[in-house]
Write an enzyme that holds these catalytic residues in place. Structure first.
Site, PDB file in Angstrom:
ATOM      1  N   ASP A   8      -9.539  -4.252  -5.348  1.00  0.00           N
ATOM      2  CA  ASP A   8      -8.871  -3.049  -4.823  1.00  0.00           C
ATOM      3  C   ASP A   8      -9.180  -1.973  -5.755  1.00  0.00           C
ATOM      4  O   ASP A   8      -9.014  -2.147  -6.918  1.00  0.00           O
ATOM      5  CB  ASP A   8      -7.446  -3.234  -4.829  1.00  0.00           C
ATOM      6  CG  ASP A   8      -6.639  -2.157  -4.128  1.00  0.00           C
ATOM      7  OD1 ASP A   8      -7.351  -0.984  -4.024  1.00  0.00           O
ATOM      8  OD2 ASP A   8      -5.511  -2.325  -3.693  1.00  0.00           O
ATOM      9  N   HIS A  15      -7.669  -4.972  -1.310  1.00  0.00           N
ATOM     10  CA  HIS A  15      -6.545  -4.331  -1.041  1.00  0.00           C
ATOM     11  C   HIS A  15      -5.704  -4.930   0.376  1.00  0.00           C
ATOM     12  O   HIS A  15      -6.285  -5.152   1.466  1.00  0.00           O
ATOM     13  CB  HIS A  15      -6.808  -2.936  -0.630  1.00  0.00           C
ATOM     14  CG  HIS A  15      -5.771  -2.005  -0.413  1.00  0.00           C
ATOM     15  ND1 HIS A  15      -4.807  -1.717  -1.402  1.00  0.00           N
ATOM     16  CD2 HIS A  15      -5.247  -1.461   0.565  1.00  0.00           C
ATOM     17  CE1 HIS A  15      -4.015  -1.002  -0.815  1.00  0.00           C
ATOM     18  NE2 HIS A  15      -4.121  -0.566   0.264  1.00  0.00           N
ATOM     19  N   SER A  72       0.757  -1.250  -0.009  1.00  0.00           N
ATOM     20  CA  SER A  72       0.010  -0.080   0.150  1.00  0.00           C
ATOM     21  C   SER A  72       0.960   1.120  -0.001  1.00  0.00           C
ATOM     22  O   SER A  72       1.673   1.477  -1.099  1.00  0.00           O
ATOM     23  CB  SER A  72      -1.026   0.036   1.093  1.00  0.00           C
ATOM     24  OG  SER A  72      -1.873   0.902   1.026  1.00  0.00           O
TER      25      SER A  72
END
Length: 322
Positions: free
Chosen positions: A269, A299, A165
């Site tokens: 995601d 995600h 991320s």
């Protein structure tokens, strides 16, 4: 199946409260913490410990080494080094949050590698590029460190930058800065961008389609960018949107360096289209890219589900041992 309901408060969704003066208060109970485990045991096949990087910036890192390497002593072959930056939108989370600790533990074991997970200063107290600077400082620390685990077990000629991320964004930008710095004998061979946090002012198709995503909806990403980008910047800043400004030129530089790059994302995601676009542009600019996009995966899914991390680690193993 009914559509998920919209996120009514994106601040609460990521575990923060915005105060009247613009500061934030983070929820300390959002994730459990995990202590380092420096002592080997029958159930502890990877040892870990914490070391200070910078007293002035209060940064540190957690090192992970397979017990087999310690048992083999200084005569053993040194292992690849994966420098892993945690996620959290540049605003929340820490190296010692249990999801990241467990992930790094598994990675050191599955890859038979040394893993270093550096901390970095968070926004909005320290807006970008503070985190990028801390990421490079961690590499400088490693290259000159007298720590016995690093000296005896980490192959500094075989280093890979990785992050999840925001950590994936961070790994990329640390890579750019490292390419312009003399870090010898530390030599970066590639990057693994795991569900990297990218953005832009105009919504992409996947952000529109997954606007009510329950893990990391676009509205929560907007909040993180608002808090972490330089004051006055929008989501088309090159820290966020790699396809604008000097972004394409930077990719050409990475291509000339010959680094191998894995871009990993999930079809569930909201940022999947941005991740695909970055991978495509990298290829066009001469970067050796392996795309690893998995349908339906949300995600950061591999952080919470060890069974999903097996194929990810297989891709990374192919990269670092090729």
């Amino acid at each position: 199946m009914s559509e998920p309901s919209p996120v009514s408060d994106p601040y609460a969704h990521i575990g923060i409260v915005k105060n009247p003066d613009g500061s934030i208060t983070r929820d300390p109970t959002r994730f459990p913490y995990a202590s380092a485990t420096p002592d080997p045991s029958p159930v502890n096949t990877v040892v870990s410990k914490d070391i200070t990087v910078s007293h002035s910036n209060s940064t540190w890192m957690r090192l992970y080494v397979p017990v087999t390497a310690l048992n083999d002593g200084v005569s053993s072959k040194k292992l690849p080094l994966v420098v892993y930056y945690h996620g959290g939108g540049f605003v929340i989370c820490s190296v010692d949050f249990k999801p990241f600790h467990d992930f790094c533990n598994r990675m050191a074991r599955e890859l038979n590698a040394v893993v270093a997970s550096p901390s970095y200063r968070l926004a909005p107290e320290h807006r970008l590029p503070a985190a990028y600077d801390d990421g490079v400082d961690a590499l400088r620390f490693i290259r000159t460190s007298d720590d016995e685990w690093i000296k005896s077990h980490a192959d500094l000629s075989n280093v890979f930058l990785m992050g999840t991320s925001a950590g994936g964004n961070l790994a990329y930008n640390v890579g750019l800065r490292s390419a312009l710095a003399d870090l010898s004998p530390l030599c970066i061979r590639g990057m693994i961008l795991h569900h990297p946090f990218f953005g832009g002012e105009e919504r992409c198709e996947s952000e529109i389609r997954l606007e009510n995503d329950h893990v990391f909806p676009p509205s929560a990403g907007d909040v993180c960018w608002e808090l972490c980008l330089p004051v006055g910047a929008n989501r088309d800043h090159e820290y966020s949107n790699l396809t604008v400004g000097d972004g394409p030129v930077n990719m050409e530089m990475i291509g000339r360096l010959g680094w191998k790059v894995v871009v990993s994302g999930g079809g569930g995601d909201p940022m999947i289209d941005r991740q695909r676009d970055v991978a495509k542009l990298m290829k066009e600019k001469g970067v050796d890219v392996v795309e690893r996009f998995t349908d339906g995966v949300v995600h950061g899914a591999e952080l919470g589900d060890p069974t999903k991390s097996t194929t990810l680690f297989a891709s990374i193993r192919n990269l670092i041992y090729s």
